[in-house]
Design a protein around this motif. Structure first.
Motif, PDB file in Angstrom:
ATOM      1  N   TYR A  23       0.852  -1.198   0.000  1.00 17.67           N
ATOM      2  CA  TYR A  23       0.000   0.000   0.000  1.00 17.67           C
ATOM      3  C   TYR A  23       0.882   1.240   0.000  1.00 17.67           C
ATOM      4  CZ  TYR A  23      -3.957  -2.978   1.289  1.00 17.67           C
ATOM      5  OH  TYR A  23      -4.933  -3.933   1.315  1.00 17.67           O
ATOM      6  N   ASP A  24       0.356   2.293  -0.568  1.00 16.85           N
ATOM      7  CA  ASP A  24       1.171   3.502  -0.708  1.00 16.85           C
ATOM      8  C   ASP A  24       1.051   4.460   0.449  1.00 16.85           C
ATOM      9  OD1 ASP A  24      -1.366   4.442  -1.025  1.00 16.85           O
ATOM     10  OD2 ASP A  24      -0.933   5.615  -2.817  1.00 16.85           O
ATOM     11  N   PHE A  25       0.181   4.199   1.421  1.00 15.57           N
ATOM     12  CA  PHE A  25       0.025   5.288   2.374  1.00 15.57           C
ATOM     13  C   PHE A  25       1.132   5.346   3.417  1.00 15.57           C
ATOM     14  CE2 PHE A  25      -2.296   2.290   4.847  1.00 15.57           C
ATOM     15  CZ  PHE A  25      -3.294   1.790   4.048  1.00 15.57           C
TER      16      PHE A  25
ATOM     17  N   ARG B 138       7.656  -1.811   6.065  1.00 17.42           N
ATOM     18  CA  ARG B 138       7.669  -3.101   5.354  1.00 17.42           C
ATOM     19  C   ARG B 138       8.321  -2.921   3.985  1.00 17.42           C
ATOM     20  NH1 ARG B 138       1.503  -5.255   6.919  1.00 17.42           N
ATOM     21  NH2 ARG B 138       1.839  -4.874   9.135  1.00 17.42           N
ATOM     22  N   ARG B 139       7.899  -1.886   3.315  1.00 15.48           N
ATOM     23  CA  ARG B 139       8.446  -1.634   1.985  1.00 15.48           C
ATOM     24  C   ARG B 139       9.948  -1.362   2.083  1.00 15.48           C
ATOM     25  NH1 ARG B 139       6.548   2.754   1.202  1.00 15.48           N
ATOM     26  NH2 ARG B 139       4.643   2.712  -0.028  1.00 15.48           N
ATOM     27  N   GLN B 140      10.303  -0.489   3.040  1.00 17.74           N
ATOM     28  CA  GLN B 140      11.692  -0.085   3.162  1.00 17.74           C
ATOM     29  C   GLN B 140      12.594  -1.243   3.577  1.00 17.74           C
ATOM     30  OE1 GLN B 140      12.094   2.997   2.064  1.00 17.74           O
ATOM     31  NE2 GLN B 140      14.278   2.497   1.950  1.00 17.74           N
ATOM     32  N   GLY B 141      12.088  -2.117   4.420  1.00 18.53           N
ATOM     33  CA  GLY B 141      12.870  -3.285   4.834  1.00 18.53           C
ATOM     34  C   GLY B 141      13.270  -4.121   3.630  1.00 18.53           C
ATOM     35  N   CYS B 142      12.354  -4.295   2.721  1.00 16.58           N
ATOM     36  CA  CYS B 142      12.639  -5.051   1.503  1.00 16.58           C
ATOM     37  C   CYS B 142      13.648  -4.298   0.637  1.00 16.58           C
ATOM     38  CB  CYS B 142      11.359  -5.266   0.683  1.00 16.58           C
ATOM     39  SG  CYS B 142      10.108  -6.246   1.514  1.00 16.58           S
ATOM     40  N   ILE B 143      13.341  -3.026   0.438  1.00 14.02           N
ATOM     41  CA  ILE B 143      14.180  -2.216  -0.453  1.00 14.02           C
ATOM     42  C   ILE B 143      15.627  -2.179   0.031  1.00 14.02           C
ATOM     43  CG2 ILE B 143      14.612   0.162  -1.234  1.00 14.02           C
ATOM     44  CD1 ILE B 143      11.580   0.528  -1.445  1.00 14.02           C
TER      45      ILE B 143
ATOM     46  N   ILE C 122       9.049  -2.350  -7.491  1.00  8.05           N
ATOM     47  CA  ILE C 122       8.409  -1.895  -6.254  1.00  8.05           C
ATOM     48  C   ILE C 122       7.068  -1.283  -6.633  1.00  8.05           C
ATOM     49  CG2 ILE C 122       8.694  -0.503  -4.171  1.00  8.05           C
ATOM     50  CD1 ILE C 122      10.899  -2.625  -4.577  1.00  8.05           C
ATOM     51  N   LYS C 123       6.012  -1.999  -6.343  1.00  7.85           N
ATOM     52  CA  LYS C 123       4.688  -1.568  -6.790  1.00  7.85           C
ATOM     53  C   LYS C 123       3.874  -1.003  -5.623  1.00  7.85           C
ATOM     54  CE  LYS C 123       4.952  -3.270 -11.038  1.00  7.85           C
ATOM     55  NZ  LYS C 123       4.938  -2.357 -12.202  1.00  7.85           N
ATOM     56  N   ASP C 124       3.572   0.286  -5.727  1.00  7.29           N
ATOM     57  CA  ASP C 124       2.729   0.897  -4.689  1.00  7.29           C
ATOM     58  C   ASP C 124       1.281   0.881  -5.146  1.00  7.29           C
ATOM     59  OD1 ASP C 124       4.952   1.354  -3.250  1.00  7.29           O
ATOM     60  OD2 ASP C 124       5.089   3.505  -3.660  1.00  7.29           O
ATOM     61  N   ILE C 125       0.401   0.512  -4.239  1.00  8.52           N
ATOM     62  CA  ILE C 125      -1.012   0.492  -4.622  1.00  8.52           C
ATOM     63  C   ILE C 125      -1.823   1.297  -3.611  1.00  8.52           C
ATOM     64  CG2 ILE C 125      -0.938  -1.711  -5.834  1.00  8.52           C
ATOM     65  CD1 ILE C 125      -1.922  -2.957  -3.211  1.00  8.52           C
ATOM     66  N   ARG C 126      -2.939   1.812  -4.079  1.00 11.22           N
ATOM     67  CA  ARG C 126      -3.797   2.601  -3.190  1.00 11.22           C
ATOM     68  C   ARG C 126      -4.846   1.694  -2.544  1.00 11.22           C
ATOM     69  NH1 ARG C 126      -5.924   7.094  -7.065  1.00 11.22           N
ATOM     70  NH2 ARG C 126      -6.208   5.149  -8.200  1.00 11.22           N
TER      71      ARG C 126
ATOM     72  N   CYS D  30       2.419  -7.119   1.094  1.00 11.31           N
ATOM     73  CA  CYS D  30       2.526  -6.423   2.381  1.00 11.31           C
ATOM     74  C   CYS D  30       1.393  -6.702   3.350  1.00 11.31           C
ATOM     75  CB  CYS D  30       2.609  -4.925   2.162  1.00 11.31           C
ATOM     76  SG  CYS D  30       1.031  -4.207   1.681  1.00 11.31           S
ATOM     77  N   SER D  31       0.372  -7.418   2.930  1.00 11.17           N
ATOM     78  CA  SER D  31      -0.727  -7.717   3.864  1.00 11.17           C
ATOM     79  C   SER D  31      -1.507  -8.920   3.347  1.00 11.17           C
ATOM     80  CB  SER D  31      -1.691  -6.545   3.985  1.00 11.17           C
ATOM     81  OG  SER D  31      -2.652  -6.573   2.951  1.00 11.17           O
ATOM     82  N   ARG D  32      -2.315  -9.474   4.211  1.00  8.42           N
ATOM     83  CA  ARG D  32      -3.042 -10.683   3.800  1.00  8.42           C
ATOM     84  C   ARG D  32      -4.036 -10.400   2.683  1.00  8.42           C
ATOM     85  NH1 ARG D  32      -6.015 -13.327   8.729  1.00  8.42           N
ATOM     86  NH2 ARG D  32      -4.506 -12.330  10.098  1.00  8.42           N
TER      87      ARG D  32
END
Lengths: 335, 335
Positions: free
Chosen positions: A192-194, A202-207, A221-225, A253-255
């Motif tokens: 998620y992008d927020f 979570r995103r940054q840990g991967c990056i 790296i795909k951000d979604i709304r 990033c989530s279930r």
DNA sequence: CAATATTAGTTAACCGGTTTAGCAAAACGG
DNA sequence: CCGTTTTGCTAAACCGGTTAACTAATATTG
């Protein structure tokens, strides 16, 4: 139909010919310290039983200033994660004698604001909430009224307040490294992008881990709304399928993102794990029906819910310390 | 820290040098009918705004006898079905201006009793609940206090009260017939054993249809207990695997049973659909990650939740009619 | 036995709103 | 111009508990 009023403390007092103060002392269990004879206690209790007296908690709340109710604000109770969290919060609250009012924000700021206002006006004794992107000022309304609060799952970094979260960054990095050590090179992240820390971490840990191994490809790296997730996840999977390079794994990033994403993977005839491996942040009961290898991150949801209530109740009882807990998660594998 | 009391209607009255009755009339929006000058209205509203007045709903409730709160009692909010149901109840309640207190029974009679008592003492305006096996007398406590109620998902057959349910019998029979018409002969049923109509109807719908086609084999009707479901479902699958005859399909009475059951089918190396086909009562988001053919029954959860609230609010407002809704479900297939 | 302490219970204020009855002043009407 | 109506607001009871202050009767004590 007769409008029969409920039996009140006054009714019992009248029947016994005593004052309502006495009845109140007995029934609220304060007879001990306040010198009421055992005989009177017995009489009052018997009368209350016989007349089927039930206390009016509203009247009591007005008088004491305590409602014995806590408010819980989550994103969406129908989401398994928040449903679980809420369940454990409720069970723990019950132990302390509290009931729970639950509300949903759907990640919407206005709904968050409405929820806070409603709960404050209902005079809840404390609030446990999942922060919404950009909502710190709304959360501050709670502290301004000196109502205890606990943030769960996420927190506002510049807000000096209690929280109970997990080590999102660390475990995401760890999961990524696990993939890399398995020899996978092209690793995608759908998140998620927020701008709430749980998700950015979570995103940054991967990056960061990908970068460390010089494997970072920004196109993966795909951000979604949140509001359009169905469509955007579909698009992301489609993009990854047709990416110039062959993708080896996807971190979800989530279930909810995982379920939607894996569904579209199958629709795009991507095989798991032959074509790509998958990582899911959070454990899902229905992994059992997927019957594929899954790498997942297990959060201590029960502990988080219970701890949140513990902290809240402590503060309702007067504690002033700010408590901030970061629980460890576990990286797990289904083969 | 200063114990600053919230600003009350009296504070506004003092500041303006008027009576608190006037302030109350303005702020509760009853100024129109009660002859308060426009000028005064404006002054009061401005002062309220300026002093950041927030009404104390508890005081209001004590006075009006209405709490604008409804109680919801489900089996377990962490269960996706009840989470969904609760979500839609909450969203609909919000539209009417009601907030929701949620509690769980875990199918336990004592917990159901506690929940009812708590909600009644909190003076909720109405209660929506999922009946627990053998709990009619507890439900009658609600009607004795003349509090409106609506049963959802199930109902007590001898209890003259509102309910919102689905056509459990009919659709289960239909699903069974569908299997039979596909040429399947040995059809097993795994269902909870408790005596609430939703479940007995599901089981009976299957049984009656099987009998009609002379395919009923009592050894294939597996009753399981809610409290030990994990173990008992495991056992049932094991038994079916080793049954003298080859089993063609299994009907699972709920999503939780389905997930657990299919998981054990895989562990027993039963292939779906090659070895056996599966039917799930209820739709699950994560069917998408199963990637197998599934026959499922889709309930109109949103409609049920909304209708339950609609009925409840009508009755809170004074209606006396007993409303009993049976919604149609849909038999669906994933291939 | 008088002074003091304890016991048992009453009284009344209070929590913060809502709402009805009532009062004074202004407006209206014949 | 005086009686009636209307207008605008106040006063006070009420919802059903809690609780501090108080009284009266009884028990203790030096």
């Amino acid at each position: 139909m007769k409008k029969k009023r409920k039996v009140s403390i006054q009714d019992i007092a009248d029947k016994l010919g005593v004052s309502k103060g006495t009845v109140s002392l007995v029934l609220s269990g304060k007879a001990k310290g306040s010198r009421v004879s055992d005989e009177m206690c017995k009489k009052v209790k018997e009368a209350a039983e016989e007349m089927n007296y039930q206390p009016n908690e509203i009247a009591r709340s007005l008088s004491t200033g305590k409602t014995m109710t806590i408010g819980v604000i989550v994103t969406d109770i129908s989401n398994e994660f928040f449903g679980n969290l809420t369940f454990h919060i409720q069970e723990q609250a019950k132990k302390y004698g509290y009931t729970v009012i639950t509300t949903n924000t759907n990640e919407d700021l206005d709904e968050f604001n409405d929820a806070v206002t409603t709960l404050l006006n209902k005079q809840v004794d404390g609030i446990i909430f999942v922060p919404v992107d950009n909502g710190q000022q709304i959360a501050e309304k709670i502290t301004k009224r000196h109502i205890p609060l606990v943030q769960v799952d996420r927190f506002y970094p510049n807000f000096k307040a209690n929280y109970v979260v997990v080590d999102n960054y660390k475990v995401s990095a760890k999961a990524t490294e696990h993939l890399i050590k398995k020899g996978l090179k092209k690793i995608a992240v759908i998140c998620y992008d927020f701008d709430v820390n749980a998700l950015t971490e979570r995103r940054q840990g991967c990056i960061d881990m990908l970068r460390q191994y010089k494997l970072l490809d920004p196109g993966l790296i795909k951000d979604i709304r949140y509001q359009d997730q169905e469509e955007e996840i579909k698009q992301a999977i489609h993009d990854l399928k047709n990416y110039p390079d062959k993708i080896d794994a996807i971190y979800f990033c989530s279930r909810k993102v995982f379920i939607t994403g894996v569904g579209y993977m199958y629709k795009n005839e991507i095989r798991i794990p032959e074509d790509m491996e998958v990582v899911c942040f959070d454990k899902i009961d229905s992994f059992a029906i997927a019957n594929i290898p899954i790498i997942y991150i297990e959060q201590p949801i029960k502990k988080m819910g219970e701890k949140a209530v513990d902290i809240l109740v402590e503060q309702i009882k007067g504690s002033d310390d700010v408590k901030q807990y970061v629980f460890d998660t576990k990286l797990m594998y289904i083969n």
